[in-house]
Design a protein around this motif. Sequence first.
Motif, PDB file in Angstrom:
ATOM      1  N   TRP A 175       0.758  -1.246  -0.057  1.00 54.75           N
ATOM      2  CA  TRP A 175       0.073   0.344  -0.273  1.00 54.75           C
ATOM      3  C   TRP A 175       0.696   1.334   0.020  1.00 54.75           C
ATOM      4  O   TRP A 175       0.451   2.094  -0.326  1.00 54.75           O
ATOM      5  CB  TRP A 175      -1.195   0.369   0.923  1.00 54.75           C
ATOM      6  CG  TRP A 175      -2.012   1.558   1.394  1.00 54.75           C
ATOM      7  CD1 TRP A 175      -1.434   2.506   2.869  1.00 54.75           C
ATOM      8  CD2 TRP A 175      -2.400   1.656   0.430  1.00 54.75           C
ATOM      9  NE1 TRP A 175      -2.096   3.509   2.549  1.00 54.75           N
ATOM     10  CE2 TRP A 175      -2.661   3.050   1.472  1.00 54.75           C
ATOM     11  CE3 TRP A 175      -2.751   1.360  -0.971  1.00 54.75           C
ATOM     12  CZ2 TRP A 175      -3.651   4.213   0.484  1.00 54.75           C
ATOM     13  CZ3 TRP A 175      -4.421   2.823  -1.371  1.00 54.75           C
ATOM     14  CH2 TRP A 175      -4.573   3.738  -0.985  1.00 54.75           C
ATOM     15  N   PRO A 176       1.860   1.191   0.562  1.00 57.84           N
ATOM     16  CA  PRO A 176       2.293   2.579   0.687  1.00 57.84           C
ATOM     17  C   PRO A 176       3.207   2.693  -0.567  1.00 57.84           C
ATOM     18  O   PRO A 176       2.892   3.961  -0.898  1.00 57.84           O
ATOM     19  CB  PRO A 176       3.877   3.034   2.328  1.00 57.84           C
ATOM     20  CG  PRO A 176       3.360   1.323   3.226  1.00 57.84           C
ATOM     21  CD  PRO A 176       2.110   0.376   1.790  1.00 57.84           C
ATOM     22  N   ALA A 177       3.818   2.216  -1.082  1.00 60.41           N
ATOM     23  CA  ALA A 177       4.164   2.548  -2.308  1.00 60.41           C
ATOM     24  C   ALA A 177       3.340   2.732  -3.853  1.00 60.41           C
ATOM     25  O   ALA A 177       3.486   3.919  -4.173  1.00 60.41           O
ATOM     26  CB  ALA A 177       4.937   1.569  -3.597  1.00 60.41           C
ATOM     27  N   PHE A 178       2.237   2.171  -3.374  1.00 55.82           N
ATOM     28  CA  PHE A 178       0.821   1.803  -4.282  1.00 55.82           C
ATOM     29  C   PHE A 178       0.221   3.673  -3.848  1.00 55.82           C
ATOM     30  O   PHE A 178       0.181   4.931  -4.992  1.00 55.82           O
ATOM     31  CB  PHE A 178       0.313   0.932  -4.008  1.00 55.82           C
ATOM     32  CG  PHE A 178      -1.082   1.804  -4.793  1.00 55.82           C
ATOM     33  CD1 PHE A 178      -1.287   1.395  -6.701  1.00 55.82           C
ATOM     34  CD2 PHE A 178      -2.959   2.040  -4.519  1.00 55.82           C
ATOM     35  CE1 PHE A 178      -2.311   1.719  -7.561  1.00 55.82           C
ATOM     36  CE2 PHE A 178      -3.252   2.231  -5.412  1.00 55.82           C
ATOM     37  CZ  PHE A 178      -3.584   1.464  -6.900  1.00 55.82           C
ATOM     38  N   GLN A 179       0.222   4.288  -2.463  1.00 56.27           N
ATOM     39  CA  GLN A 179      -0.467   5.662  -2.512  1.00 56.27           C
ATOM     40  C   GLN A 179       0.315   6.543  -2.761  1.00 56.27           C
ATOM     41  O   GLN A 179       0.093   7.727  -3.242  1.00 56.27           O
ATOM     42  CB  GLN A 179      -0.380   5.035  -0.557  1.00 56.27           C
ATOM     43  CG  GLN A 179      -1.350   6.291  -0.565  1.00 56.27           C
ATOM     44  CD  GLN A 179      -0.746   6.836   1.005  1.00 56.27           C
ATOM     45  OE1 GLN A 179       0.456   6.217   1.933  1.00 56.27           O
ATOM     46  NE2 GLN A 179      -1.944   7.632   1.898  1.00 56.27           N
ATOM     47  N   PHE A 180       2.170   6.149  -2.794  1.00 54.60           N
ATOM     48  CA  PHE A 180       2.892   7.471  -2.933  1.00 54.60           C
ATOM     49  C   PHE A 180       3.421   6.875  -4.348  1.00 54.60           C
ATOM     50  O   PHE A 180       4.256   8.153  -4.887  1.00 54.60           O
ATOM     51  CB  PHE A 180       4.669   7.244  -2.166  1.00 54.60           C
ATOM     52  CG  PHE A 180       4.334   8.050  -0.426  1.00 54.60           C
ATOM     53  CD1 PHE A 180       4.086   9.352  -0.271  1.00 54.60           C
ATOM     54  CD2 PHE A 180       3.755   7.189   0.569  1.00 54.60           C
ATOM     55  CE1 PHE A 180       4.350  10.222   0.188  1.00 54.60           C
ATOM     56  CE2 PHE A 180       2.880   7.778   1.803  1.00 54.60           C
ATOM     57  CZ  PHE A 180       3.528   8.993   1.510  1.00 54.60           C
ATOM     58  N   ARG A 181       3.177   6.890  -5.444  1.00 55.77           N
ATOM     59  CA  ARG A 181       3.328   6.115  -6.396  1.00 55.77           C
ATOM     60  C   ARG A 181       2.588   7.917  -7.482  1.00 55.77           C
ATOM     61  O   ARG A 181       3.901   7.904  -8.601  1.00 55.77           O
ATOM     62  CB  ARG A 181       2.822   5.315  -7.380  1.00 55.77           C
ATOM     63  CG  ARG A 181       0.458   5.376  -8.139  1.00 55.77           C
ATOM     64  CD  ARG A 181       1.097   4.299  -8.292  1.00 55.77           C
ATOM     65  NE  ARG A 181      -0.802   4.856  -8.764  1.00 55.77           N
ATOM     66  CZ  ARG A 181      -1.554   4.238  -7.776  1.00 55.77           C
ATOM     67  NH1 ARG A 181      -1.649   4.796  -6.827  1.00 55.77           N
ATOM     68  NH2 ARG A 181      -3.018   4.785  -8.819  1.00 55.77           N
ATOM     69  N   TYR A 182       1.899   8.830  -7.063  1.00 47.91           N
ATOM     70  CA  TYR A 182       1.748  10.037  -7.766  1.00 47.91           C
ATOM     71  C   TYR A 182       2.725  11.516  -7.001  1.00 47.91           C
ATOM     72  O   TYR A 182       3.072  11.873  -8.099  1.00 47.91           O
ATOM     73  CB  TYR A 182       0.203  10.022  -6.838  1.00 47.91           C
ATOM     74  CG  TYR A 182      -0.778   9.959  -7.263  1.00 47.91           C
ATOM     75  CD1 TYR A 182      -1.389  10.678  -8.952  1.00 47.91           C
ATOM     76  CD2 TYR A 182      -1.026   8.571  -7.107  1.00 47.91           C
ATOM     77  CE1 TYR A 182      -2.304  10.043  -9.327  1.00 47.91           C
ATOM     78  CE2 TYR A 182      -2.285   8.402  -7.966  1.00 47.91           C
ATOM     79  CZ  TYR A 182      -2.575   8.887  -8.820  1.00 47.91           C
ATOM     80  OH  TYR A 182      -4.356   8.719  -9.461  1.00 47.91           O
ATOM     81  N   ALA A 183       3.419  10.805  -6.457  1.00 47.09           N
ATOM     82  CA  ALA A 183       4.432  11.347  -5.487  1.00 47.09           C
ATOM     83  C   ALA A 183       5.876  11.223  -6.293  1.00 47.09           C
ATOM     84  O   ALA A 183       6.924  11.922  -6.799  1.00 47.09           O
ATOM     85  CB  ALA A 183       4.769  11.848  -4.020  1.00 47.09           C
ATOM     86  N   THR A 184       6.108   9.592  -6.558  1.00 43.61           N
ATOM     87  CA  THR A 184       7.839   9.817  -6.898  1.00 43.61           C
ATOM     88  C   THR A 184       7.562   8.527  -8.375  1.00 43.61           C
ATOM     89  O   THR A 184       8.966   8.510  -8.263  1.00 43.61           O
ATOM     90  CB  THR A 184       8.229   7.793  -5.512  1.00 43.61           C
ATOM     91  OG1 THR A 184       6.926   6.737  -5.745  1.00 43.61           O
ATOM     92  CG2 THR A 184       7.539   8.422  -4.309  1.00 43.61           C
ATOM     93  N   ALA A 185       6.872   8.432  -8.427  1.00 44.38           N
ATOM     94  CA  ALA A 185       7.078   7.642 -10.573  1.00 44.38           C
ATOM     95  C   ALA A 185       7.747   6.602  -9.951  1.00 44.38           C
ATOM     96  O   ALA A 185       7.955   6.419 -10.830  1.00 44.38           O
ATOM     97  CB  ALA A 185       7.737   9.190 -10.742  1.00 44.38           C
ATOM     98  N   CYS A 186       7.361   5.855  -8.992  1.00 52.59           N
ATOM     99  CA  CYS A 186       7.339   4.822  -8.774  1.00 52.59           C
ATOM    100  C   CYS A 186       6.822   3.681  -7.723  1.00 52.59           C
ATOM    101  O   CYS A 186       5.567   4.935  -7.236  1.00 52.59           O
ATOM    102  CB  CYS A 186       9.399   4.302  -8.616  1.00 52.59           C
ATOM    103  SG  CYS A 186       9.793   4.871  -7.366  1.00 52.59           S
ATOM    104  N   ALA A 187       6.852   2.558  -8.075  1.00 49.35           N
ATOM    105  CA  ALA A 187       5.590   2.020  -6.718  1.00 49.35           C
ATOM    106  C   ALA A 187       6.374   0.245  -6.711  1.00 49.35           C
ATOM    107  O   ALA A 187       6.006  -0.685  -7.350  1.00 49.35           O
ATOM    108  CB  ALA A 187       4.645   2.265  -7.631  1.00 49.35           C
ATOM    109  N   PRO A 188       7.402  -0.052  -5.741  1.00 53.46           N
ATOM    110  CA  PRO A 188       8.112  -1.124  -6.134  1.00 53.46           C
ATOM    111  C   PRO A 188       6.990  -2.261  -4.898  1.00 53.46           C
ATOM    112  O   PRO A 188       7.445  -2.262  -4.363  1.00 53.46           O
ATOM    113  CB  PRO A 188       9.192  -1.324  -5.506  1.00 53.46           C
ATOM    114  CG  PRO A 188       9.313   0.857  -4.418  1.00 53.46           C
ATOM    115  CD  PRO A 188       7.949   1.236  -5.363  1.00 53.46           C
TER     116      PRO A 188
END
Length: 599
Positions: free
Chosen positions: A211-224
């Motif tokens: 969830w954290p990686a998915f949630q922050f993908r808008y901010a980081t441009a990646c989602a491990p």
Amino acid sequence: MGHTTVIGTHRPLEEVTVEVAGPAALTAPTLAHLRSLGARATESSVTSTGPARFAAAGNGPGEVTAHAAWADVLPEADGADEATVQAAGGVMHVHGRRDGGPRGLAVDYAATCASVLTVQGLLAALLGRARGGGEATEITTGADRAALLTISQYIAAANAPEAEAVPLAPGGPPFTAACGTRFELEALEPAPWARFWRALGAPEEAIRSGWPAFQFRYATACAPIPQALHRTANDAAWPRIREAAAASGAEVCALRALAERAAEAIPAAPWTLTPYPGEAGPPSTARPLPADALPLAGLTVLEAGRRIQAPLAAHLLGLLGADVVRIEPPGGDPLRAMPPCTSGVSARWLALNRGKQAVEIDIKSPAGQAELRELAADADVFLHNWAPGKAEQWGLGADRLAAVNPRLVYACTSGWAGRLPDAPMGTDFMVQARTGVGEAARPADEPPAPSLMTLIDVLGGLVGAEAALAGLLSRERTGLGVRVESSLLGAAETLTAPALRRSAAGRDPRRPAGFRRPLPTADGWVAPADDSACRAGADPARLREMTTDQAVAALRAQGRSATAVTTDLAALPQDPRWHGAFTRDVHGSLVVPSPWRFA
């Protein structure tokens, strides 16, 4: 621009002629938008290189000329075309985070954004002249300035003293179903996310850690995201995935092909302008602008926006001189604290909201709604990106606010503008999936995948500011307030227009294999210009033995345009190619240069 009884127009650029010259990549989107605004725009010459020139003249404003170059801040050798601007400006790096290395966008993103900024500059300059001031007759922008603007949030975060809340590592959607259907998933809260994956039988630890990686993908441009979730999707049939989404409150959208999108009706303009009913009013009686004032000086913009689209639109109006008042919920915008922070304020938040005033209002309460209507009575623009129907539910729709301010420009920036009845949630990655951006953004040898860089949110913000400026100029000409609506859908259509035209003509809409793929060197990456790519990549082993500086020099010695690929946004302020371009605000957060120069 003449008295309204003489002009009698509802399109703000009617009776304005624009003579256009320059490369098609920098002129085509601008031409389409100018014509949709009523201008008589003609191409005097089409060139393969050099800056674009847009000379506007009309009844009243005199002549205003806009120039759009590939490189306005960069040295020309480092900003020769779309590929080199993406490379030097960090766009390749941000877009490539999902893949673990820089990748060029196969769409002309920097040029498209520069085109919209050019229209904005022309509209703003004409508005300033119509308001009795604004001596500026020359506006200059560049694809390099546009590139920095599009990743300003990522640049600010990389140059903040704090670390990211989640690791920057390769990975991310889309997911693939058992039948091969590639799809995007959207969930704005953790509960729908968890319910969706539990319905498909995913491991609990993978659900929790993903969830954290998915949630922050808008901010980081990646989602491990854990591979266990990808395997869960691979094992599920597409109908079951859709059922799980419907039952959980999450949403899924299969990636559409450009050919499918080309078969659908697409309007000429990415926005609509609807003047309020009534007789044309008198010209503005406001005090004329000082000669050196920015074109929107003295105008007030009320903004009730979340995330990127509406805040960026208001930010651009502020850069043009407007006073922006941001409507925030009681307690303030929670995104102010989104890490990483600079002096206690989110660096990303500052990139979109610095310089704005803030008023806390509970718009869900009758008292708050009355307070906002009172503010709107003295405003020039009201801008929001609320969910469909919310404005009317709260008594804050265009009709209600026009009743208290008949000259108000009411600007709504939405996801779909109500044009696609089967549309999913109107967020960036879902719009990319539904409109074929996932296919257009990648060359033919890569599977379609929406970029995790917020391409459409940012372009949607630019289009929203363009629509608001068109509404202000229309108001100046007619005396009537205007309701304008822009959307992420319109932004996606603007970006994919060349690919859609290729598809409609029966040609392959995608760019060829390896298109805009940078070449590795001994210590980094080099990006050749599009017209030099085939020859530059003929001997990749030789380039791998050189440093990046040596590779750039060698390619240029052979008459091939190339530049180094920026792979560290924190190093951009020290990059000699951008010498003096960046500043810092009162919080110490990095600021990208304005997208325009006025003279």
